[in-house]
Design a protein around this motif. Sequence first.
Motif, mmCIF file in Angstrom:
data_model
loop_
_atom_site.group_PDB
_atom_site.id
_atom_site.type_symbol
_atom_site.label_atom_id
_atom_site.label_comp_id
_atom_site.label_asym_id
_atom_site.label_seq_id
_atom_site.Cartn_x
_atom_site.Cartn_y
_atom_site.Cartn_z
ATOM 1 N N ASP A 85 38.701 39.275 32.694
ATOM 2 C CA ASP A 85 37.710 39.211 33.777
ATOM 3 C C ASP A 85 37.026 37.845 33.802
ATOM 4 O OD1 ASP A 85 36.356 40.730 35.943
ATOM 5 O OD2 ASP A 85 34.577 40.358 34.712
ATOM 6 N N LEU A 86 36.628 37.346 32.650
ATOM 7 C CA LEU A 86 35.971 36.045 32.554
ATOM 8 C C LEU A 86 36.870 34.936 33.111
ATOM 9 C CD1 LEU A 86 33.543 34.361 31.267
ATOM 10 C CD2 LEU A 86 35.127 34.020 29.365
ATOM 11 N N CYS A 87 38.111 34.908 32.664
ATOM 12 C CA CYS A 87 39.035 33.845 33.076
ATOM 13 C C CYS A 87 39.420 33.955 34.552
ATOM 14 C CB CYS A 87 40.284 33.865 32.202
ATOM 15 S SG CYS A 87 39.977 33.313 30.509
ATOM 16 N N LEU A 88 39.662 35.174 35.017
ATOM 17 C CA LEU A 88 40.051 35.341 36.419
ATOM 18 C C LEU A 88 38.915 34.926 37.355
ATOM 19 C CD1 LEU A 88 42.516 36.150 38.013
ATOM 20 C CD2 LEU A 88 41.703 38.508 37.987
ATOM 21 N N LYS A 89 37.697 35.299 37.001
ATOM 22 C CA LYS A 89 36.555 34.904 37.842
ATOM 23 C C LYS A 89 36.313 33.397 37.782
ATOM 24 C CE LYS A 89 34.214 39.309 38.119
ATOM 25 N NZ LYS A 89 33.243 40.206 37.496
ATOM 26 N N ALA A 90 36.663 32.763 36.681
ATOM 27 C CA ALA A 90 36.488 31.313 36.568
ATOM 28 C C ALA A 90 37.423 30.565 37.515
ATOM 29 C CB ALA A 90 36.730 30.865 35.124
ATOM 30 N N VAL A 91 38.684 30.992 37.587
ATOM 31 C CA VAL A 91 39.668 30.252 38.380
ATOM 32 C C VAL A 91 39.821 30.757 39.813
ATOM 33 C CG1 VAL A 91 40.970 29.515 36.347
ATOM 34 C CG2 VAL A 91 41.652 31.613 37.554
ATOM 35 N N PHE A 92 39.365 31.976 40.092
ATOM 36 C CA PHE A 92 39.662 32.548 41.404
ATOM 37 C C PHE A 92 39.067 31.779 42.585
ATOM 38 C CE2 PHE A 92 41.075 35.493 44.493
ATOM 39 C CZ PHE A 92 42.171 36.068 43.901
ATOM 40 N N PRO A 93 37.940 31.076 42.449
ATOM 41 C CA PRO A 93 37.448 30.316 43.602
ATOM 42 C C PRO A 93 38.480 29.347 44.179
ATOM 43 C CG PRO A 93 35.702 30.507 41.997
ATOM 44 C CD PRO A 93 36.958 31.057 41.350
ATOM 45 N N ALA A 94 39.426 28.869 43.368
ATOM 46 C CA ALA A 94 40.450 27.928 43.842
ATOM 47 C C ALA A 94 41.724 28.615 44.331
ATOM 48 C CB ALA A 94 40.805 26.948 42.725
ATOM 49 N N ILE A 95 41.923 29.863 43.993
ATOM 50 C CA ILE A 95 43.193 30.532 44.298
ATOM 51 C C ILE A 95 43.444 30.707 45.787
ATOM 52 C CG2 ILE A 95 44.448 32.733 44.066
ATOM 53 C CD1 ILE A 95 43.634 32.709 41.097
ATOM 54 N N PRO A 96 42.493 31.199 46.584
ATOM 55 C CA PRO A 96 42.800 31.358 48.015
ATOM 56 C C PRO A 96 43.207 30.059 48.708
ATOM 57 C CG PRO A 96 40.909 32.686 47.449
ATOM 58 C CD PRO A 96 41.206 31.813 46.253
ATOM 59 N N TYR A 97 42.528 28.964 48.394
ATOM 60 C CA TYR A 97 42.881 27.686 49.012
ATOM 61 C C TYR A 97 44.248 27.207 48.524
ATOM 62 C CZ TYR A 97 42.488 22.887 50.731
ATOM 63 O OH TYR A 97 42.708 21.683 51.362
ATOM 64 N N CYS A 98 44.550 27.410 47.243
ATOM 65 C CA CYS A 98 45.872 27.062 46.722
ATOM 66 C C CYS A 98 46.946 27.817 47.503
ATOM 67 C CB CYS A 98 45.957 27.400 45.233
ATOM 68 S SG CYS A 98 47.561 27.036 44.497
ATOM 69 N N ASP A 101 46.708 28.988 50.513
ATOM 70 C CA ASP A 101 46.759 28.398 51.860
ATOM 71 C C ASP A 101 47.656 27.153 51.855
ATOM 72 O OD1 ASP A 101 44.823 30.294 52.580
ATOM 73 O OD2 ASP A 101 43.190 28.823 52.742
ATOM 74 N N LEU A 102 47.470 26.302 50.858
ATOM 75 C CA LEU A 102 48.199 25.037 50.788
ATOM 76 C C LEU A 102 49.706 25.211 50.623
ATOM 77 C CD1 LEU A 102 45.749 22.947 48.573
ATOM 78 C CD2 LEU A 102 46.247 22.598 51.003
ATOM 79 N N ILE A 103 50.117 26.304 49.984
ATOM 80 C CA ILE A 103 51.556 26.515 49.771
ATOM 81 C C ILE A 103 52.163 27.445 50.823
ATOM 82 C CG2 ILE A 103 51.440 25.985 47.312
ATOM 83 C CD1 ILE A 103 51.678 29.022 46.751
ATOM 84 N N GLY A 104 51.381 27.832 51.818
ATOM 85 C CA GLY A 104 51.895 28.672 52.898
ATOM 86 C C GLY A 104 52.080 30.125 52.508
#
Length: 177
Positions: free
Chosen positions: A140-153, A155-158
């Motif tokens: 939970d700690l790690c997923l919440k740390a990185v998830f802010p960047a995941i949706p945009y990533c 988006d960038l890869i289609g």
Amino acid sequence: MSQPRIGILTISDRASQGLYEDKGGPAVEASLRAILATPFQVLRRCVPDEAPVIEAVLAGLCDHDGCCLVVTTGGTGPALRDVTPEATEAVCDRLLPGFGELMRMESLKQVPTAILSRQTAGLRGRSLIVNLPGKPSAIDLCLKAVFPAIPYCLDLIGAARLDTDPAICRAFRPVGP
């Protein structure tokens, strides 16, 4: 329109043999269900700590099952059987080392042994693969740390669009052209 697919892969010799209850996979799913506002379909798998098996399942979740995101749990430590990062690197077109760096940085605030973790992330086609540790609280700690960047990533890869619940995790997407 069908729901985006997210793969959850538990890597554990004992859990894959039914000798140990898989706690990592359910913890990943619970965190994702809390974080995401977008409805999604989960494809769960559990395999032993064997690089060729991990590689085959990762490739299948990305290429055959069409998962936009594949989250692994387990096999990221320094033990001889911990081969998840190597299997992930073997199937990825490009690595994203910042994911592992941030997860270790956040985990170090909790435990000094976080430096032993070897999580990584990478891209395979239009899929993002992210390695998480096996301990539910660390997941939970790690997923919440990185998830802010995941949706945009994604988006960038289609890949499929994922939106977060901003009360739990605010995703970053640049504004403007």
